[in-house]
Design an enzyme around this catalytic site. Structure first.
Site, PDB file in Angstrom:
ATOM      1  N   LYS A   1       0.815  -1.225   0.000  1.00  0.00           N
ATOM      2  CA  LYS A   1       0.000   0.000   0.000  1.00  0.00           C
ATOM      3  C   LYS A   1       0.845   1.270   0.000  1.00  0.00           C
ATOM      4  CE  LYS A   1      -3.707  -2.344   2.546  1.00  0.00           C
ATOM      5  NZ  LYS A   1      -4.306  -2.518   3.888  1.00  0.00           N
TER       6      LYS A   1
ATOM      7  N   TYR B   1      -0.418  -0.689  11.921  1.00  0.00           N
ATOM      8  CA  TYR B   1      -1.786  -0.879  12.399  1.00  0.00           C
ATOM      9  C   TYR B   1      -2.017  -0.057  13.677  1.00  0.00           C
ATOM     10  CZ  TYR B   1      -1.332  -4.792   9.136  1.00  0.00           C
ATOM     11  OH  TYR B   1      -1.094  -5.546   8.031  1.00  0.00           O
TER      12      TYR B   1
ATOM     13  N   TYR C   1      -6.160  -4.468  -6.539  1.00  0.00           N
ATOM     14  CA  TYR C   1      -5.786  -4.486  -5.114  1.00  0.00           C
ATOM     15  C   TYR C   1      -5.285  -5.879  -4.685  1.00  0.00           C
ATOM     16  CZ  TYR C   1      -6.423  -4.437  -0.038  1.00  0.00           C
ATOM     17  OH  TYR C   1      -6.223  -4.562   1.314  1.00  0.00           O
TER      18      TYR C   1
HETATM   19  N1  GLU Z   1      -4.660  -8.183   1.387  1.00  0.00           N
HETATM   20  C1  GLU Z   1      -4.899  -8.002   2.781  1.00  0.00           C
HETATM   21  C2  GLU Z   1      -6.325  -7.601   3.019  1.00  0.00           C
HETATM   22  O1  GLU Z   1      -6.887  -6.891   2.257  1.00  0.00           O
HETATM   23  C3  GLU Z   1      -3.942  -6.981   3.288  1.00  0.00           C
HETATM   24  C4  GLU Z   1      -4.056  -6.807   4.777  1.00  0.00           C
HETATM   25  C5  GLU Z   1      -2.799  -6.430   5.485  1.00  0.00           C
HETATM   26  O2  GLU Z   1      -1.701  -6.890   5.178  1.00  0.00           O
HETATM   27  O3  GLU Z   1      -2.959  -5.639   6.419  1.00  0.00           O
HETATM   28  O4  GLU Z   1      -6.956  -7.985   3.957  1.00  0.00           O
END
Ligand code: GLU
Length: 316
Positions: free
Chosen positions: A75, A252, A200
């Site tokens: 991202k 996070y 995505y």
């Molecule tokens: N592809 C994962 C999702 O959309 C990424 C989540 C992550 O790594 O935080 O849930």
């Protein structure tokens, strides 16, 4: 801070295996992600690190030969591509700049807060909107441009989408799908939901090793210029934006704790990767699939904390 290249005889680089072993002991306390079924196959006790300096030299320890998918780490780089494709105004009309305090896949605030745009580009809602902003005709071209951009930054033409993980995520993404439809209803997402999600899922499923993350991080550590080739890949201003998001939202709901304990811009992913950097010095890739309750690699965070404390890496 001195920016001399890493010398394998440096005392600290000789201590790295010992520090890694101490962190690895924590793997048994973590949990491998399983909400994307394919991710549950990862080796719980793995831990690896690659630290790369501006000459391309560096040091490695542990299981750094293993491959894993970038997941949320991607991202940061799709944000950079979207900024390069559209400029700041268009991007930040659709995505905010603040941490949420909610889970990465929460849609709570999309309804509670006006305007109903995602709080930032590193949560799922924000990253899905960012995927819609990547330039290209149709999902194939957008996904291909993203892959080529990642290959360029990692200096690795072999980077590929792990199709097993991609399919596994596509089949188990009810929450991301509902979020994307909600965003479309809010007028934030344009285009076909399935097409945007395809871009995505593909970028989340790009397979890397610690060395690839370290090289990509090195470009950020040198403000968008690869110090090894001397090629500028990203304007400095956009790297500044990305690094700021990494500090405020990259780990996070433990981003504040990580800023206090480690003090470096970082982004982690549910597959167990962490990309971090010491500005003007090192790019760092870590892999440890056993996650702590906040969703970050339990052993990886511990190892970075040790390194930061021992080597006084914190920026704060
Ligand atoms: N592809 C994962 C999702 O959309 C990424 C989540 C992550 O790594 O935080 O849930």
């Amino acid at each position: 801070m001195d920016s001399t290249p890493i010398n394998e005889n440096d005392q600290w680089s000789q201590k790295l295996p010992e520090w890694l072993a101490a962190s690895k002991a924590l793997c048994s306390e973590g949990t491998v992600a399983s909400y994307i079924p394919e991710l549950s196959k990862a080796p719980q006790s793995a831990l690896g690190i690659h630290i790369m300096d501006q000459k391309g030299g560096g040091i490695t320890a542990g299981d750094c030969g293993l491959s894993f998918t970038m997941q949320s780490i991607s991202k940061v780089f799709t944000l950079l591509l979207a900024l390069m494709d559209n400029g700041e105004k268009i991007v930040f009309d659709k995505v905010g700049m603040e941490p949420t305090g909610d889970n990465f896949n929460s849609m709570l605030k999309l309804e509670l807060v006006q305007p109903g745009i995602p709080f930032n580009p590193l949560i799922n809602a924000g990253a899905i909107v960012i995927s819609s902003l990547i330039g290209g005709n149709g999902p194939e071209e957008k996904a291909e441009r993203t892959l080529q951009f990642f290959r360029k930054l990692a200096h690795n033409d072999k980077l590929q989408v792990d199709l097993d993980v991609y399919r596994s995520e596509a089949e188990s993404a009810d929450l991301n799908r509902s979020m994307a439809y909600f965003l479309r209803d809010n007028g934030v997402l344009t285009g076909k939901v399935n097409d945007v999600l395809d871009v995505y899922f593909r970028h989340c499923s790009i397979q890397v090793r610690c060395e690839d993350l370290a090289r990509m991080a090195l470009v950020l550590a040198f403000d968008g210029r690869d110090p090894i080739t001397g090629i500028r890949h990203i304007p400095r201003r956009y790297v500044q934006i990305a690094k700021t998001f990494m500090v405020t939202c990259g780990m996070y709901n433990a981003s504040g704790e990580f800023a206090i304990d480690v003090g470096l811009p970082a982004k982690s992913g549910v597959a167990g990767g962490i990309l971090t950097l010491v500005p003007g010095r090192y790019g760092i890739g870590v892999y440890g699939p056993a996650l702590n309750p906040k969703g970050n690699s339990i052993a990886g965070v511990h190892l970075l904390e040790t390194l930061s404390k021992e080597l006084d890496w914190s920026l704060f």
